[in-house]
Enzyme design. Structure first.
Site, PDB file in Angstrom:
ATOM      1  N   HIS A  46       4.555  21.891 -24.431  1.00 56.93           N
ATOM      2  CA  HIS A  46       5.588  22.373 -25.353  1.00 56.93           C
ATOM      3  C   HIS A  46       5.422  21.643 -26.688  1.00 56.93           C
ATOM      4  CE1 HIS A  46       7.229  18.592 -23.790  1.00 56.93           C
ATOM      5  NE2 HIS A  46       7.781  18.487 -24.991  1.00 56.93           N
TER       6      HIS A  46
ATOM      7  N   HIS B 177       3.219  18.417 -32.229  1.00 52.00           N
ATOM      8  CA  HIS B 177       1.983  18.370 -31.459  1.00 52.00           C
ATOM      9  C   HIS B 177       2.291  18.805 -30.030  1.00 52.00           C
ATOM     10  CE1 HIS B 177       4.005  14.556 -30.694  1.00 52.00           C
ATOM     11  NE2 HIS B 177       3.421  14.604 -29.507  1.00 52.00           N
TER      12      HIS B 177
END
Length: 194
Positions: free
Chosen positions: A49, A136
């Protein structure tokens, strides 16, 4: 007689979910690299995620208020395009903390969404982090060996570092289930306009 009261709490965060195709591409890359990159903890592909805001431990009874607040914050927000590419790490090359896949695309929209969520959640008592937002996708944690990571080790001969593009059309409230795999459970979802 001493009576202890157990307070039930969930460790909660808000994130942009990834589609199955991106998770599969990231998982395929990590499977080819696990023997070369000595990280102690590899993230389960279902748990990939992009974190928007970490909230910490909260009572499950607050999830409905959080969901309603997020719906208000994101009202009128449109879906946007992202892609996952390249890999890197946080920490020193001699002892990296996190191996990550990079996020590109409509970063202005992603950062505006993150800022709106973090600022909007202040009224529920969640204080935004001071450090700059660095989106990220975490792939692994805790490097297990005393050797430096080189760009060549990260890239790998013939290994793709383009993982694909997608339309980010939702944010999700996840709870962490310690010692389970996958570790994150969706407890709320807010759709963005398409």
């Amino acid at each position: 007689m001493f009576v202890s009261k157990i307070i039930d709490s969930w460790r909660v965060f808000i994130a942009v979910p990834l589609p199955k195709s991106i998770k599969e591409a990231l998982s395929a890359w990590t499977e080819t690299r696990k023997s070369d990159l000595a990280f102690a903890k590899w993230v389960h592909p279902a748990d990939y995620h992009i974190t928007v805001q970490f909230l910490g431990d909260i009572s499950p009874t607050r999830i409905n208020d959080l969901q309603a607040n997020l719906e208000s914050i994101t009202e009128g927000q449109k879906a946007f395009e992202l892609n996952a590419r390249e890999v890197g790490f946080f920490g020193r090359a001699s002892n990296p903390r996190v191996l990550w896949a990079g996020v590109e695309g409509d970063m202005e929209h992603l950062k505006a969404l993150q800022s709106a969520v973090a600022e909007g959640n202040r009224k529920l008592g969640f204080i935004p982090e001071d450090r700059p937002y660095s989106p990220h996708i975490t792939l692994a944690r805790k490097y297990a060996e005393d050797r430096r990571l080189s760009p060549e080790q990260l890239a790998g001969t013939g290994s793709p570092t383009e993982f694909g593009s997608w339309t980010a059309d939702a944010i999700v409230v996840y709870r962490t289930r310690m010692n389970k795999s996958p570790m994150y459970e969706e407890v709320g979802r807010i759709s963005l306009l398409s």
